[in-house]
Motif scaffolding. Structure first.
Motif, short mmCIF file in Angstrom:
data_model
loop_
_atom_site.label_atom_id
_atom_site.label_comp_id
_atom_site.label_asym_id
_atom_site.label_seq_id
_atom_site.Cartn_x
_atom_site.Cartn_y
_atom_site.Cartn_z
N ASN A 1 0.79 -1.23 0.00
CA ASN A 1 0.00 0.00 0.00
C ASN A 1 0.83 1.29 0.00
OD1 ASN A 1 -1.57 2.03 2.24
ND2 ASN A 1 -2.59 1.56 0.32
N PRO A 2 1.89 1.42 0.83
CA PRO A 2 2.67 2.67 0.78
C PRO A 2 3.28 2.92 -0.60
CG PRO A 2 3.20 1.43 2.76
CD PRO A 2 2.37 0.52 1.90
N ILE A 3 3.67 1.85 -1.29
CA ILE A 3 4.24 2.01 -2.63
C ILE A 3 3.15 2.45 -3.60
CG2 ILE A 3 5.45 0.82 -4.51
CD1 ILE A 3 6.51 -1.13 -2.34
N ALA A 4 1.95 1.85 -3.47
CA ALA A 4 0.83 2.26 -4.31
C ALA A 4 0.46 3.72 -4.08
CB ALA A 4 -0.39 1.36 -4.04
N THR A 5 0.54 4.16 -2.83
CA THR A 5 0.24 5.56 -2.51
C THR A 5 1.22 6.51 -3.19
OG1 THR A 5 -0.70 4.91 -0.38
CG2 THR A 5 -0.04 7.21 -0.62
N VAL A 6 2.49 6.13 -3.19
CA VAL A 6 3.51 6.95 -3.86
C VAL A 6 3.24 7.02 -5.36
CG1 VAL A 6 5.96 7.06 -4.45
CG2 VAL A 6 5.28 6.55 -2.11
N LEU A 7 2.89 5.89 -5.96
CA LEU A 7 2.60 5.88 -7.40
C LEU A 7 1.38 6.73 -7.73
CD1 LEU A 7 3.27 2.13 -8.28
CD2 LEU A 7 4.63 4.11 -8.96
N LEU A 8 0.35 6.68 -6.87
CA LEU A 8 -0.84 7.52 -7.09
C LEU A 8 -0.49 9.00 -7.00
CD1 LEU A 8 -3.58 5.55 -5.10
CD2 LEU A 8 -3.56 6.02 -7.56
N ALA A 9 0.43 9.34 -6.11
CA ALA A 9 0.87 10.74 -5.99
C ALA A 9 1.49 11.22 -7.29
CB ALA A 9 1.85 10.89 -4.84
N VAL A 10 2.20 10.33 -7.99
CA VAL A 10 2.81 10.68 -9.27
C VAL A 10 1.76 10.78 -10.38
CG1 VAL A 10 4.44 9.94 -11.05
CG2 VAL A 10 5.01 9.66 -8.65
N VAL A 11 0.92 9.75 -10.47
CA VAL A 11 -0.03 9.65 -11.59
C VAL A 11 -1.16 10.68 -11.46
CG1 VAL A 11 -1.70 8.15 -12.72
CG2 VAL A 11 0.49 7.22 -11.95
N LEU B 1 -1.62 13.22 -8.71
CA LEU B 1 -1.29 14.54 -8.18
C LEU B 1 -0.09 15.18 -8.87
CD1 LEU B 1 -1.77 13.84 -4.35
CD2 LEU B 1 -3.45 14.66 -6.02
N ARG B 2 0.54 14.46 -9.78
CA ARG B 2 1.70 14.96 -10.54
C ARG B 2 2.85 15.37 -9.63
NH1 ARG B 2 0.52 12.83 -15.37
NH2 ARG B 2 -1.58 13.40 -16.06
N GLU B 3 3.02 14.66 -8.54
CA GLU B 3 4.14 14.96 -7.64
C GLU B 3 5.44 14.37 -8.21
OE1 GLU B 3 3.38 13.75 -3.66
OE2 GLU B 3 1.52 14.91 -3.48
N ARG B 4 6.53 15.01 -7.86
CA ARG B 4 7.84 14.52 -8.29
C ARG B 4 8.44 13.66 -7.19
NH1 ARG B 4 11.48 19.30 -10.58
NH2 ARG B 4 12.76 17.46 -11.08
N LEU B 5 8.95 12.49 -7.58
CA LEU B 5 9.52 11.57 -6.61
C LEU B 5 11.01 11.77 -6.47
CD1 LEU B 5 7.76 8.16 -7.32
CD2 LEU B 5 7.05 10.02 -5.82
N ARG B 6 11.50 11.53 -5.26
CA ARG B 6 12.94 11.50 -5.03
C ARG B 6 13.50 10.17 -5.54
NH1 ARG B 6 10.53 13.51 -0.48
NH2 ARG B 6 10.63 11.50 0.59
N PRO B 7 14.79 10.11 -5.85
CA PRO B 7 15.37 8.86 -6.40
C PRO B 7 15.07 7.63 -5.55
CG PRO B 7 16.94 10.66 -6.61
CD PRO B 7 15.79 11.21 -5.83
N ALA B 8 15.16 7.75 -4.23
CA ALA B 8 14.91 6.59 -3.37
C ALA B 8 13.46 6.11 -3.50
CB ALA B 8 15.21 6.95 -1.92
#
Length: 289
Positions: free
Chosen positions: A98-108, A110-117
């Motif tokens: 779930n935390p990984i899915a949440t990060v992916l949803l933030a990108v797809v 909310l158009r958030e930019r992810l850090r390399p990690a």
């Protein structure tokens, strides 16, 4: 309170197994109906019914609440189906993902930019799913559905904002679902397929599904107001760990090497996310100091 919330969530598979022979859809309908009754009772006792009025009167908020209710019901249904069909371990994997899915949803979304990690963690999550899929010959769809539904639920709750507290929020979500839930239960009884009334103990367990649903949420809400977010983030893994233990030790579900390998990769991804989140929080704290 935080540990209490996650221990209750982690022990839910035992409770849902005790609700047999009720099927997943009937359990979800009972859960939605009695959750509303329980929430309204608590709100009435604490003079909090007025907190429901802004939610039910504002069309946008009500629409988002209805959408959140749809996602959480889908989550409940898939989760209970997984437990009832001997796939509790897959359900636990879903909440680890779930935390990984949440990060992916933030990108797809909310158009958030992810850090390399964060990209590394997401890549590891994909690898874990691939390892399990290759080992089993099929996608772990229960895990993916649970992670996706709960991630979308969290996204909608984020859009609602902090204007709606946990208890009135759950009351509003279940109020939207209440007509369909009661209608389905009436239909089951009319067809002679319902299990409510099949013994006092079984009926009581179905009624208690309301408090069992709401109580962890209330404990979590109380803990979240008192604990740092980093501690809450660490506590969230207690529930799937307990679910995993229940699946392996109590339900004797198999843990072949390919499934274990997938779990290990997911745990590495979680560690990467956690360390990155803590470091980023420290950097922000130093900037604002």
């Amino acid at each position: 309170m935080g540990l209490g919330a996650y221990v209750l969530w982690g022990a839910l598979p035992i409770y849902f197994r005790a609700l047999e022979p009720a099927g997943p859809v009937e359990i979800v309908a009972q859960r939605a109906a009695w959750s509303l009754v329980f929430c309204l009772g608590i709100l009435a006792f604490t003079a909090g019914l007025r907190t429901l009025r802004p939610v039910l009167r504002e069309p946008r908020t009500l629409g988002l609440v209805a959408l959140a209710g749809t996602f959480i019901v889908a989550n409940w249904l898939v989760y209970i189906y997984g437990v009832d069909t001997g796939r509790t371990i897959d359900a636990a994997l879903g909440y680890f993902i779930n935390p990984i899915a949440t990060v992916l949803l933030a990108v797809v979304v909310l158009r958030e930019r992810l850090r390399p990690a964060q990209w590394v963690a997401c890549g590891l999550g994909v690898v874990a799913v691939a390892v399990i899929a290759v080992g089993y010959g099929e996608l772990p769809w229960i895990s993916l559905c649970l992670a996706g539904c709960f991630g979308l639920y969290g996204l909608v709750k984020n859009r609602i904002g902090r204007t709606v507290d946990a208890l009135p929020g759950l009351a509003a979500e279940t109020a939207v679902l209440f007509p369909a839930a009661v209608g389905y239960l009436v239909y089951l009884e009319a067809m002679g397929a319902g299990t409510f009334g099949d013994g006092a103990q079984h009926s009581l367990l179905l009624v208690l599904s309301g408090p069992i649903t709401a109580s962890p949420l209330l404990l979590f809400s109380a803990a979240a107001r008192r604990l740092p977010l980093s501690v809450i983030g660490m506590l969230q893994y207690a529930a799937p760990l307990l679910q995993l233990a229940v699946g392996v030790l109590l339900f004797h579900e198999p843990m072949p090497p390919e499934r274990l390998a997938g779990f290990v990769i997911v745990w590495v991804a979680i560690a990467v996310l956690t360390v990155d989140g803590l470091r980023n929080r420290q950097r922000l704290a130093r900037r604002t100091a």
